[in-house]
Design an enzyme around this catalytic site. Structure first.
Site, PDB file in Angstrom:
ATOM      1  N   TYR A 126      -3.485  -4.896  15.618  1.00 39.55           N
ATOM      2  CA  TYR A 126      -3.470  -4.121  14.376  1.00 39.55           C
ATOM      3  C   TYR A 126      -2.949  -2.716  14.679  1.00 39.55           C
ATOM      4  O   TYR A 126      -3.681  -1.825  15.075  1.00 39.55           O
ATOM      5  CB  TYR A 126      -4.864  -4.125  13.717  1.00 39.55           C
ATOM      6  CG  TYR A 126      -4.990  -5.286  12.747  1.00 39.55           C
ATOM      7  CD1 TYR A 126      -4.583  -6.561  13.134  1.00 39.55           C
ATOM      8  CD2 TYR A 126      -5.458  -5.114  11.449  1.00 39.55           C
ATOM      9  CE1 TYR A 126      -4.646  -7.632  12.247  1.00 39.55           C
ATOM     10  CE2 TYR A 126      -5.534  -6.183  10.559  1.00 39.55           C
ATOM     11  CZ  TYR A 126      -5.123  -7.436  10.963  1.00 39.55           C
ATOM     12  OH  TYR A 126      -5.182  -8.487  10.086  1.00 39.55           O
ATOM     13  N   PHE A 127      -1.642  -2.544  14.470  1.00 35.56           N
ATOM     14  CA  PHE A 127      -1.012  -1.275  14.821  1.00 35.56           C
ATOM     15  C   PHE A 127      -1.254  -0.196  13.753  1.00 35.56           C
ATOM     16  O   PHE A 127      -0.676   0.886  13.819  1.00 35.56           O
ATOM     17  CB  PHE A 127       0.484  -1.465  15.077  1.00 35.56           C
ATOM     18  CG  PHE A 127       0.816  -2.182  16.364  1.00 35.56           C
ATOM     19  CD1 PHE A 127      -0.186  -2.668  17.197  1.00 35.56           C
ATOM     20  CD2 PHE A 127       2.136  -2.366  16.757  1.00 35.56           C
ATOM     21  CE1 PHE A 127       0.124  -3.334  18.386  1.00 35.56           C
ATOM     22  CE2 PHE A 127       2.458  -3.016  17.937  1.00 35.56           C
ATOM     23  CZ  PHE A 127       1.449  -3.506  18.757  1.00 35.56           C
ATOM     24  N   ASP A 128      -2.121  -0.499  12.771  1.00 33.13           N
ATOM     25  CA  ASP A 128      -2.564   0.574  11.876  1.00 33.13           C
ATOM     26  C   ASP A 128      -3.811   1.246  12.458  1.00 33.13           C
ATOM     27  O   ASP A 128      -4.291   2.223  11.909  1.00 33.13           O
ATOM     28  CB  ASP A 128      -2.841   0.053  10.461  1.00 33.13           C
ATOM     29  CG  ASP A 128      -3.828  -1.105  10.420  1.00 33.13           C
ATOM     30  OD1 ASP A 128      -3.946  -1.838  11.432  1.00 33.13           O
ATOM     31  OD2 ASP A 128      -4.495  -1.292   9.388  1.00 33.13           O
ATOM     32  N   HIS A 151      -6.159 -10.487  -3.473  1.00 32.45           N
ATOM     33  CA  HIS A 151      -5.232  -9.402  -3.147  1.00 32.45           C
ATOM     34  C   HIS A 151      -4.059  -9.416  -4.114  1.00 32.45           C
ATOM     35  O   HIS A 151      -2.912  -9.216  -3.722  1.00 32.45           O
ATOM     36  CB  HIS A 151      -4.705  -9.542  -1.704  1.00 32.45           C
ATOM     37  CG  HIS A 151      -5.655  -9.029  -0.661  1.00 32.45           C
ATOM     38  ND1 HIS A 151      -5.976  -7.699  -0.533  1.00 32.45           N
ATOM     39  CD2 HIS A 151      -6.349  -9.678   0.298  1.00 32.45           C
ATOM     40  CE1 HIS A 151      -6.830  -7.551   0.473  1.00 32.45           C
ATOM     41  NE2 HIS A 151      -7.089  -8.735   0.992  1.00 32.45           N
ATOM     42  N   TRP A 196      -6.394 -13.537  12.508  1.00 29.58           N
ATOM     43  CA  TRP A 196      -6.510 -12.069  12.478  1.00 29.58           C
ATOM     44  C   TRP A 196      -7.929 -11.605  12.743  1.00 29.58           C
ATOM     45  O   TRP A 196      -8.135 -10.547  13.303  1.00 29.58           O
ATOM     46  CB  TRP A 196      -5.962 -11.513  11.165  1.00 29.58           C
ATOM     47  CG  TRP A 196      -6.812 -11.710   9.951  1.00 29.58           C
ATOM     48  CD1 TRP A 196      -6.864 -12.829   9.162  1.00 29.58           C
ATOM     49  CD2 TRP A 196      -7.719 -10.775   9.367  1.00 29.58           C
ATOM     50  NE1 TRP A 196      -7.740 -12.643   8.129  1.00 29.58           N
ATOM     51  CE2 TRP A 196      -8.286 -11.386   8.224  1.00 29.58           C
ATOM     52  CE3 TRP A 196      -8.114  -9.472   9.683  1.00 29.58           C
ATOM     53  CZ2 TRP A 196      -9.219 -10.749   7.405  1.00 29.58           C
ATOM     54  CZ3 TRP A 196      -9.045  -8.838   8.868  1.00 29.58           C
ATOM     55  CH2 TRP A 196      -9.592  -9.471   7.742  1.00 29.58           C
ATOM     56  N   ARG A 203       0.847  -1.199   0.000  1.00 33.13           N
ATOM     57  CA  ARG A 203       0.000   0.000   0.000  1.00 33.13           C
ATOM     58  C   ARG A 203       0.881   1.248   0.000  1.00 33.13           C
ATOM     59  O   ARG A 203       0.579   2.225  -0.647  1.00 33.13           O
ATOM     60  CB  ARG A 203      -0.944  -0.017   1.203  1.00 33.13           C
ATOM     61  CG  ARG A 203      -2.237  -0.783   0.970  1.00 33.13           C
ATOM     62  CD  ARG A 203      -1.988  -2.224   0.511  1.00 33.13           C
ATOM     63  NE  ARG A 203      -3.188  -3.009   0.363  1.00 33.13           N
ATOM     64  CZ  ARG A 203      -3.722  -3.763   1.332  1.00 33.13           C
ATOM     65  NH1 ARG A 203      -3.139  -3.858   2.519  1.00 33.13           N
ATOM     66  NH2 ARG A 203      -4.818  -4.454   1.117  1.00 33.13           N
ATOM     67  N   THR A 221      -0.502  -0.395   5.561  1.00 30.83           N
ATOM     68  CA  THR A 221      -0.008   0.970   5.356  1.00 30.83           C
ATOM     69  C   THR A 221      -0.883   1.857   4.452  1.00 30.83           C
ATOM     70  O   THR A 221      -0.384   2.808   3.881  1.00 30.83           O
ATOM     71  CB  THR A 221       1.435   0.916   4.804  1.00 30.83           C
ATOM     72  OG1 THR A 221       1.437   0.129   3.613  1.00 30.83           O
ATOM     73  CG2 THR A 221       2.385   0.328   5.808  1.00 30.83           C
ATOM     74  N   GLU A 222      -2.167   1.554   4.367  1.00 24.69           N
ATOM     75  CA  GLU A 222      -3.050   2.441   3.579  1.00 24.69           C
ATOM     76  C   GLU A 222      -2.879   3.899   4.021  1.00 24.69           C
ATOM     77  O   GLU A 222      -2.813   4.807   3.203  1.00 24.69           O
ATOM     78  CB  GLU A 222      -4.524   2.053   3.767  1.00 24.69           C
ATOM     79  CG  GLU A 222      -4.945   0.781   3.055  1.00 24.69           C
ATOM     80  CD  GLU A 222      -4.791  -0.444   3.925  1.00 24.69           C
ATOM     81  OE1 GLU A 222      -4.043  -0.411   4.926  1.00 24.69           O
ATOM     82  OE2 GLU A 222      -5.441  -1.461   3.604  1.00 24.69           O
ATOM     83  N   ASP A 250       0.409  -7.117  -2.684  1.00 22.20           N
ATOM     84  CA  ASP A 250      -1.015  -6.842  -2.471  1.00 22.20           C
ATOM     85  C   ASP A 250      -1.550  -6.157  -3.712  1.00 22.20           C
ATOM     86  O   ASP A 250      -0.804  -5.943  -4.669  1.00 22.20           O
ATOM     87  CB  ASP A 250      -1.249  -6.013  -1.199  1.00 22.20           C
ATOM     88  CG  ASP A 250      -2.528  -6.449  -0.494  1.00 22.20           C
ATOM     89  OD1 ASP A 250      -3.594  -6.407  -1.141  1.00 22.20           O
ATOM     90  OD2 ASP A 250      -2.456  -6.854   0.683  1.00 22.20           O
ATOM     91  N   ASP A 256      -6.293 -14.480   2.475  1.00 27.25           N
ATOM     92  CA  ASP A 256      -7.398 -13.744   3.116  1.00 27.25           C
ATOM     93  C   ASP A 256      -8.312 -13.084   2.092  1.00 27.25           C
ATOM     94  O   ASP A 256      -7.902 -12.780   0.975  1.00 27.25           O
ATOM     95  CB  ASP A 256      -6.835 -12.669   4.069  1.00 27.25           C
ATOM     96  CG  ASP A 256      -5.893 -11.704   3.364  1.00 27.25           C
ATOM     97  OD1 ASP A 256      -5.158 -12.148   2.461  1.00 27.25           O
ATOM     98  OD2 ASP A 256      -5.890 -10.511   3.705  1.00 27.25           O
ATOM     99  N   GLU A 257      -9.529 -12.869   2.536  1.00 28.60           N
ATOM    100  CA  GLU A 257     -10.493 -11.985   1.871  1.00 28.60           C
ATOM    101  C   GLU A 257     -10.641 -12.254   0.376  1.00 28.60           C
ATOM    102  O   GLU A 257     -10.682 -11.322  -0.420  1.00 28.60           O
ATOM    103  CB  GLU A 257     -10.091 -10.521   2.102  1.00 28.60           C
ATOM    104  CG  GLU A 257     -10.088 -10.167   3.569  1.00 28.60           C
ATOM    105  CD  GLU A 257      -9.623  -8.738   3.855  1.00 28.60           C
ATOM    106  OE1 GLU A 257     -10.268  -8.095   4.687  1.00 28.60           O
ATOM    107  OE2 GLU A 257      -8.626  -8.287   3.264  1.00 28.60           O
TER     108      GLU A 257
HETATM  109  C1  ACM Z   1      -5.945  -9.031   6.810  1.00 31.67           C
HETATM  110  O1  ACM Z   1      -5.963  -8.094   7.614  1.00 31.67           O
HETATM  111  N1  ACM Z   1      -6.669  -8.973   5.696  1.00 31.67           N
HETATM  112  C2  ACM Z   1      -5.167 -10.222   7.043  1.00 31.67           C
END
Ligand code: ACM
Ligand code: ZN
Length: 769
Positions: free
Chosen positions: A426-428, A270, A401, A165, A477-478, A194, A334-335
């Site tokens: 999640y440190f973001d 992703h 997660w 990101r 890091t978005e 990603d 994921d996702e």
């Molecule tokens: C994630 O936060 N999509 C692993």
């Protein structure tokens, strides 16, 4: 037995007399403090017997670390039978100590010598990290006489970094490894792939970086508003990648610092950056550019029906394995939205041929096939918890997660697990009040919350718990454009996580930790790290007395013994404002502004909190329908005088998922009033909508209610953004009970991503005036 008790007494005795706790993070397992100190001088030697490359590298590193702490260029020499005095002797144990394991060490500091012992160079390295902290804590090149025995609670102590990101240059990655190592952590999870950028050079597929590493530069826009079609006039590109040469040096550097690099190559979703370069491996084969920002949901996916996809992925993984010696290879997982697989003839044929009843099973088949390839190459697969869906070989390891629950399920099924739940890791997410923080992804994970994280869920049996390898924090890091900002997000939260992962559960002590953080902040300063001071922000909380219906304001921080200064007259507080001593009573609507002052300097901007005093404050409220347990609120949240902010997880919002709110306020006596207002939030993007309206009823006995009035919502449910609205019923009345019904929209409206699914309704306060 007697000896053990004697040691225990000695420990108590010595810590009692020399009460100060040694200043090390993560807190060592066992410390005996003695009288005296050892001073490092120009004559002090670092004695070490160098017999191999590892020991040579360690000696160089130790020399450098001691020089950094003391400014003294300590001579490295061989140990002799009679040269221990006034020197630092470093030795690998022979025979090995069964207690210390692969990463433990003992450090014995006496007035006239220092002994550092371990079974491995990793253990010695951690011992030197402790020496560095003791020296940076003392500031005068002295080490307190202590006997330390230390080894970690968990084997996996990780930190992740998303470089897709936002690209972080190689120079920053070296620093990142330093930060991991100084916290005695040992895994760097490098999220190299990603949608918004492919960041690793693959020789066989040059377009992955020629095309996949570059996107249209929209850095001036918010991440979520970069979705429109790219215009021809937008020629500026954003991007970057690591060459294989750079990666080799980084891996070598990490190895010296006892940090394993876990590379992550995302699949099957992703991967828009990969598909922009090689669209032939998607289901449609159509070209789509690398997206410059948020895309949701992600439907782009590798075609699971095409044999060529697997050849492509195996070739990539082969180069990845050549670069990274890590036993584990992370394959994402994921996702993955599987709509393209549903429409693709090749994918459907694959499902038929393999007897897979749905697309979840197809993902499981995909992951198992990749796992087999990794296993045949002597590696182990690790992936995000979605890889559990549809079945998984027990040999695969999962990263939990989406909370801890997937980790529990996986451990119960016999998988190894690394915990990394959004709740704590999640440190973001925000670490302080959003009004004082740079824009973050959302949520709230403060230093204290991280410190109180427990990676092993209580429901696991002892043998299941052995599958929890440890935990790691993730940094997406978005909203984190550069290394400096990464530092801000990880420091000091990684200090808290390091202690969670290294120190025994029984020794958890927030007070002691926050005290030791004072020295840690000084170390960050010495290192020039851009650390966050969010722990110094002052939070103002109401303390309600239901008997007297009064409100006291209590001020708190996550810092050690803070000097808090505040105002209640809207002026900006400073070093000379009122000093906070204990909670104070308020009897009218006010704004409290508070900050921490240290040596005359403000430690952060002041935090302002509005306290609204109205007639229902601290009254009892009974609710017919429960609000969602996923958004917990304090008992009096609806009548505590604190309004919710647009951050809907701020603890001030009661959330109703598809159901109405029916709340009855009891004043305890008949009161007159003229206005009833109810606060709501609309955030259509998060499935949160205004109600259709409210009905206010009144009663004197709590049984027979009569309608006082109604108010309708007039805002369209599809209206985007973060919207706040009070619905009001203005009419003079007298009653003991007020019943407010807020009618939920019911389901997400037509045309919305959640069409037909239950709508959320968020309520913060019922204000009676
Ligand atoms: C994630 O936060 N999509 C692993
Ligand atoms: Zn397909």
């Amino acid at each position: 037995m007697i000896k053990k008790n004697l040691i225990a007494i000695l420990v108590l005795f010595s810590t009692g007399i020399f009460a100060q706790e040694i200043n090390v993070i993560p807190k060592p397992l066992e410390v005996i403090t003695n009288e005296g100190e050892f001073k490092i001088t120009d004559n002090t030697k670092l004695l070490i017997n160098i017999t191999n490359k590892e020991e040579k590298e360690f000696a160089e590193m130790a020399h450098e670390i001691l020089k950094n702490a003391t400014g003294i260029d300590t001579e490295v020499a061989s140990p002799e039978l009679n040269n221990f005095k006034d020197n630092i002797l470093v030795q690998i144990n022979n025979p090995k100590s069964s207690e210390l394991g692969n990463e433990g060490y003992t450090l014995n500091i006496k007035n006239d010598r220092v002994f550092l012992n371990a079974n491995t160079t990793a253990g010695l390295f951690y011992g030197v990290q402790t020496l560095w902290q003791l020296l940076t804590g003392s500031g005068n090149n002295t080490l307190p006489c202590t006997e330390i025995t230390d080894y970690p609670r968990f084997a996996w102590r990780g930190l992740h970094l998303d470089v897709s990101r936002h690209f972080m240059p190689a120079e920053f990655i070296y620093k990142y490894i330093d930060y991991i190592a100084m916290h005695k952590m040992n895994v760097f999870h490098w999220h190299l792939v990603d949608d918004q950028g492919w960041r690793i050079e693959i020789k066989k597929y040059p377009k992955l970086t020629e095309v996949g590493a570059l996107r249209t530069d929209r850095e001036h826009l918010d991440w979520q508003s970069r979705k429109e079609t790219i215009k021809e006039s937008e020629t500026k590109k954003y991007g970057g990648f690591y060459t294989q040469e750079e990666i080799k040096s980084i891996v070598e550097y990490a190895h010296k610092k006892h940090v394993t690099i876990l590379p992550e190559i995302e699949m099957p979703a992703h991967v828009m950056s990969a598909l922009a370069a090689y669209p032939e491996y998607s289901c449609t084969g159509e070209f789509q550019p690398v997206p410059p920002g948020g895309v949701w949901p992600i439907t782009h996916i590798f075609c699971a029906g095409n044999e060529a996809t697997f050849e492509f992925l195996e070739n990539i993984l082969t180069e990845v394995m050549e670069l990274f010696p890590s036993t584990y290879i992370h394959i994402g997982g994921d996702e993955a939205t599987k709509t393209e697989w549903k429409k693709c003839e090749k994918c459907q044929k694959r499902m038929k041929d393999e007897g897979l009843e749905d697309e979840h099973k197809l993902q499981a088949w995909f992951i198992k096939r990749i796992e087999k390839f990794l296993n045949n190459n002597g590696r182990q697969l690790i992936g995000w918890d979605e890889i559990l869906e549809g079945g998984l070989n027990p040999s695969a390891t999962i990263m939990s997660w989406r909370g801890s629950k997937p980790g529990v399920e996986a451990a119960q099924q016999g998988h190894d697990v690394v915990m990394s739940p959004v709740s704590h890791c999640y440190f973001d997410y925000y670490q302080g009040n959003p009004s004082l923080e740079p824009k973050a992804f959302g949520g709230s994970i403060t230093l204290k919350k991280v410190y109180h994280y427990e990676p092993v869920p209580e429901v696991l049996t002892e043998s299941e718990a052995k599958h929890i390898l440890g935990a790691q924090a993730n940094i997406w890091t978005e909203y984190i454009p550069n290394g400096e900002h990464v530092e801000y997000m990880i420091m000091p939260r990684m200090s808290a996580l390091s202690e969670v992962l290294w120190s025994p559960k029984e020794s958890k002590d927030w007070g002691g930790f926050s005290q030791r953080m004072d020295a840690q902040y000084r170390r960050f300063e010495k290192m020039g790290v851009n650390y966050a001071k969010s722990a110094f922000q002052v939070s103002a909380q109401p303390e309600l007395d239901p008997e007297t219906k009064t409100v006291k304001v209590s001020l708190s921080t996550e810092a050690w013994k803070p000097e808090i200064r505040y105002t209640t007259d809207s002026s900006t507080p400073g070093a000379n404002s009122t000093k906070y001593v204990s909670p104070f009573t308020i009897d009218k609507t006010i704004t409290v502004k508070a900050l921490v002052v240290k040596e005359g300097e403000a430690m952060s901007k002041p935090l302002a909190t509005d306290f609204l005093i109205h007639k229902a404050i601290a009254c009892s409220v009974s609710q017919k329908n429960e609000s969602s347990k996923y958004y917990p609120t304090p008992e009096y949240a609806l009548v505590d005088g604190i309004r919710g902010l647009v951050n809907h997880g701020d603890g001030n919002w009661k959330a109703f998922n598809g159901n109405d709110m029916v709340a009855t306020i009891d004043f305890g006596e008949v009161k007159s009033f003229s206005n009833v207002k109810v606060g709501f939030l609309q955030k259509a993007g998060a499935w949160i909508f205004y109600p259709t309206g409210i009905t206010v009823e009144v009663s004197t006995d709590g049984n027979k209610f009569k309608t006082l009035g109604k108010a309708k919502n007039k805002v369209n449910a599809m209206e985007p953004g973060n919207l706040l609205q009070d619905l009001k019923v203005k009419k003079k009345s007298k009653a003991r009970y007020i019943r407010v019904t807020a009618t939920n929209l019911g389901t997400c409206p037509k045309g919305h991503a959640g069409e037909g699914k239950p709508a959320w309704m968020f309520v913060d306060e019922i204000i009676v005036e």
